[in-house]
Scaffold this motif. Structure first.
Motif, PDB file in Angstrom:
ATOM      1  N   ALA A 202       7.063 -22.841  -5.188  1.00 50.52           N
ATOM      2  CA  ALA A 202       8.171 -23.411  -5.964  1.00 50.52           C
ATOM      3  C   ALA A 202       7.765 -23.424  -7.435  1.00 50.52           C
ATOM      4  CB  ALA A 202       8.478 -24.831  -5.490  1.00 50.52           C
ATOM      5  N   PRO A 203       8.735 -23.380  -8.341  1.00 50.84           N
ATOM      6  CA  PRO A 203       8.389 -23.364  -9.772  1.00 50.84           C
ATOM      7  C   PRO A 203       7.643 -24.608 -10.229  1.00 50.84           C
ATOM      8  CG  PRO A 203      10.750 -23.616  -9.451  1.00 50.84           C
ATOM      9  CD  PRO A 203      10.178 -23.257  -8.123  1.00 50.84           C
ATOM     10  N   ARG A 272      15.987 -22.145 -13.096  1.00 56.71           N
ATOM     11  CA  ARG A 272      16.723 -23.379 -12.805  1.00 56.71           C
ATOM     12  C   ARG A 272      15.857 -24.597 -13.083  1.00 56.71           C
ATOM     13  NH1 ARG A 272      18.270 -20.772  -8.133  1.00 56.71           N
ATOM     14  NH2 ARG A 272      16.867 -22.083  -6.893  1.00 56.71           N
ATOM     15  N   GLU A 273      14.572 -24.524 -12.703  1.00 62.91           N
ATOM     16  CA  GLU A 273      13.695 -25.681 -12.899  1.00 62.91           C
ATOM     17  C   GLU A 273      13.412 -25.927 -14.378  1.00 62.91           C
ATOM     18  OE1 GLU A 273      11.315 -28.905 -11.352  1.00 62.91           O
ATOM     19  OE2 GLU A 273      13.133 -27.790 -10.836  1.00 62.91           O
ATOM     20  N   ILE A 274      13.262 -24.858 -15.149  1.00 66.74           N
ATOM     21  CA  ILE A 274      13.056 -25.014 -16.590  1.00 66.74           C
ATOM     22  C   ILE A 274      14.269 -25.706 -17.215  1.00 66.74           C
ATOM     23  CG2 ILE A 274      12.960 -23.739 -18.778  1.00 66.74           C
ATOM     24  CD1 ILE A 274      11.105 -21.742 -17.379  1.00 66.74           C
ATOM     25  N   LEU A 275      15.464 -25.278 -16.852  1.00 69.95           N
ATOM     26  CA  LEU A 275      16.675 -25.914 -17.378  1.00 69.95           C
ATOM     27  C   LEU A 275      16.723 -27.391 -16.990  1.00 69.95           C
ATOM     28  CD1 LEU A 275      19.322 -23.126 -16.674  1.00 69.95           C
ATOM     29  CD2 LEU A 275      18.631 -23.965 -18.926  1.00 69.95           C
ATOM     30  N   ARG A 276      16.363 -27.697 -15.739  1.00 72.21           N
ATOM     31  CA  ARG A 276      16.402 -29.093 -15.276  1.00 72.21           C
ATOM     32  C   ARG A 276      15.402 -29.954 -16.042  1.00 72.21           C
ATOM     33  NH1 ARG A 276      14.084 -32.847 -12.056  1.00 72.21           N
ATOM     34  NH2 ARG A 276      12.265 -31.542 -11.629  1.00 72.21           N
ATOM     35  N   LEU A 277      14.181 -29.462 -16.189  1.00 71.88           N
ATOM     36  CA  LEU A 277      13.145 -30.249 -16.849  1.00 71.88           C
ATOM     37  C   LEU A 277      13.449 -30.437 -18.333  1.00 71.88           C
ATOM     38  CD1 LEU A 277       9.966 -28.747 -15.115  1.00 71.88           C
ATOM     39  CD2 LEU A 277      11.055 -30.954 -14.663  1.00 71.88           C
ATOM     40  N   LEU A 278      13.958 -29.392 -18.977  1.00 68.56           N
ATOM     41  CA  LEU A 278      14.328 -29.535 -20.388  1.00 68.56           C
ATOM     42  C   LEU A 278      15.510 -30.488 -20.549  1.00 68.56           C
ATOM     43  CD1 LEU A 278      13.980 -25.843 -21.661  1.00 68.56           C
ATOM     44  CD2 LEU A 278      12.446 -27.757 -22.146  1.00 68.56           C
ATOM     45  N   SER A 279      16.440 -30.480 -19.559  1.00 70.07           N
ATOM     46  CA  SER A 279      17.631 -31.335 -19.666  1.00 70.07           C
ATOM     47  C   SER A 279      17.298 -32.815 -19.555  1.00 70.07           C
ATOM     48  CB  SER A 279      18.650 -30.958 -18.582  1.00 70.07           C
ATOM     49  OG  SER A 279      18.259 -31.453 -17.311  1.00 70.07           O
ATOM     50  N   ILE A 280      16.148 -33.146 -18.920  1.00 69.93           N
ATOM     51  CA  ILE A 280      15.779 -34.561 -18.802  1.00 69.93           C
ATOM     52  C   ILE A 280      14.849 -34.982 -19.940  1.00 69.93           C
ATOM     53  CG2 ILE A 280      16.104 -34.605 -16.312  1.00 69.93           C
ATOM     54  CD1 ILE A 280      13.111 -34.381 -15.954  1.00 69.93           C
ATOM     55  N   ALA A 286       4.973 -30.369 -21.735  1.00 70.07           N
ATOM     56  CA  ALA A 286       5.088 -31.060 -20.446  1.00 70.07           C
ATOM     57  C   ALA A 286       5.673 -30.138 -19.379  1.00 70.07           C
ATOM     58  CB  ALA A 286       5.942 -32.313 -20.590  1.00 70.07           C
ATOM     59  N   VAL A 287       6.683 -29.368 -19.748  1.00 67.57           N
ATOM     60  CA  VAL A 287       7.295 -28.434 -18.785  1.00 67.57           C
ATOM     61  C   VAL A 287       6.291 -27.366 -18.383  1.00 67.57           C
ATOM     62  CG1 VAL A 287       9.106 -26.722 -18.438  1.00 67.57           C
ATOM     63  CG2 VAL A 287       9.619 -28.841 -19.648  1.00 67.57           C
ATOM     64  N   VAL A 293       2.201 -22.898 -16.285  1.00 72.29           N
ATOM     65  CA  VAL A 293       2.308 -21.661 -17.050  1.00 72.29           C
ATOM     66  C   VAL A 293       1.953 -21.977 -18.502  1.00 72.29           C
ATOM     67  CG1 VAL A 293       4.098 -20.722 -15.541  1.00 72.29           C
ATOM     68  CG2 VAL A 293       4.769 -21.989 -17.596  1.00 72.29           C
ATOM     69  N   SER A 294       1.747 -20.945 -19.297  1.00 73.45           N
ATOM     70  CA  SER A 294       1.442 -21.166 -20.705  1.00 73.45           C
ATOM     71  C   SER A 294       2.710 -21.560 -21.458  1.00 73.45           C
ATOM     72  CB  SER A 294       0.859 -19.895 -21.323  1.00 73.45           C
ATOM     73  OG  SER A 294       1.838 -18.871 -21.375  1.00 73.45           O
ATOM     74  N   VAL A 295       2.525 -22.271 -22.576  1.00 75.38           N
ATOM     75  CA  VAL A 295       3.666 -22.639 -23.417  1.00 75.38           C
ATOM     76  C   VAL A 295       4.360 -21.377 -23.923  1.00 75.38           C
ATOM     77  CG1 VAL A 295       4.367 -23.785 -25.560  1.00 75.38           C
ATOM     78  CG2 VAL A 295       2.651 -24.843 -24.091  1.00 75.38           C
TER      79      VAL A 295
END
Length: 331
Positions: A202-203, A272-280, A286-287, A293-295
């Motif tokens: 999972a991501p 999808r997970e990147i969008l979710r984590l950035l949205s919160i 942190a993401v 993964v690297s920044v």
């Protein structure tokens, strides 16, 4: 249909009638719908309160239709903003719950008769894992949230997993997608599958976790520092909730060896997970840590998403992603 936007069935009926007949006034609406004039007037007042109608500039006593792409879009944007705020509240609550569990465990050291047990030090943790694995007879569920496995972890895990599989117990483990780029971890995961275990990726994962026979769960005291200690939980309700979390994650994870699936909107699990984590509200750093993964990689994927959304800013990207249904809804 529009209840989520605060538009009741009565208001929706009148609004749809006005959309089809923009020139209708109170009398015409009353005749068309067969409703009393007073009911029509009160409904028009409510639509005005929702900014779907506005007073005429020429005849202030007359309400005129606000263009739907303006009025309805404003209501939708308000609800999306509330949804994003709710997602942020849920994420903060999840973190608080984890901290409270850890605090309780820290204040209540190991007592075999109670529902929790605190483990401090790698030796104590590994010793309890060996004991619990030896007693496990049906199923072991695990989240490996720390990314690539160290050689020491692989060496310690292999004989335990091998003994479990020989006894006929099931092993299901979810790793981070990033381990597909780490040969030792991928090699061990493939070894597991060849011997009867099941592995998916999972991501991101909420924390590191092992559940034995759906009765006992082992969690880190600090999700950000698994070396700080661990807590062993036996409470029926707590373990059931953790099992449900595992099953939900397992359902959407990708089986090891399969191509990454994309949903009907063309998004990968990672996107999808990147969008979710950035949205919160999580930062890039942190993401990136959550995804292991690297920044630089994160920013490359984020830039590609913004380009697909035709967004000029992170805020606009969040709004457009929500409008297109790219962000998950709250449970």
């Amino acid at each position: 249909m529009l209840m989520l936007l605060g538009i009741g069935s009565t208001e929706e009926t009148v609004y749809r009638t006005i959309l089809e007949n923009p020139s209708y006034g109170v009398t015409e609406l009353s005749l068309e719908l067969g409703w009393p004039v007073d009911q029509i007037r009160s409904t028009l007042d409510e639509l005005a309160r929702l900014s779907l109608l506005r007073p005429s500039w020429e005849e202030p006593d007359v309400l005129r239709l606000v263009r739907p792409e303006v009025g309805l879009a404003a209501l939708l944007a308000r609800e999306e903003a509330a949804l994003l705020a709710r997602q942020q509240e849920i994420e903060r609550s999840r973190t608080t719950v984890a901290q409270m569990i850890a605090t309780y465990a820290d204040q209540n050291p190991a007592r075999p008769s109670e529902d929790s047990e605190t483990l401090v030090g790698i030796d104590m943790i590994r010793s309890r894992i060996e004991e619990l694995t030896a007693d496990c007879r049906q199923e072991l569920l695990g989240f490996e949230a720390q990314g690539a496995q160290t050689p020491d972890n692989i060496e310690a895990s292999r004989p335990l997993d091998e003994a479990l599989l020989r006894r006929g117990a099931a092993i299901r483990t979810v790793y981070l997608d990033s381990v597909r780029n780490d040969q030792p971890t991928t090699g061990y995961a493939l070894w597991l599958t060849e011997h009867g275990g099941q592995v998916r990726t999972a991501p991101s994962l909420p924390l590191r976790m092992v559940i034995f026979d759906r009765r006992t769960a082992l969690l880190p005291m600090d999700p950000e520092d698994s070396g700080a200690g661990a807590v062993l939980l036996r409470g029926v309700g707590t373990v059931a909730a953790l099992v449900a979390l595992f099953e939900k994650t397992w359902e959407t994870a990708n089986p090891l060896g399969e191509e990454h699936r994309r949903d009907e909107k063309g998004l990968s699990n990672q996107e999808r997970e990147i969008l979710r984590l950035l949205s919160i509200g999580l930062t890039d750093d942190a993401v990136a840590r959550r995804l292991d993964v690297s920044v630089r990689t994160l920013r490359r994927v984020t830039a590609a998403l913004m380009e697909r959304l035709d967004a000029r800013s992170r805020f606009q990207a969040g709004y457009l992603a929500a409008a297109r249904g790219w962000l998950p809804t709250c449970p």
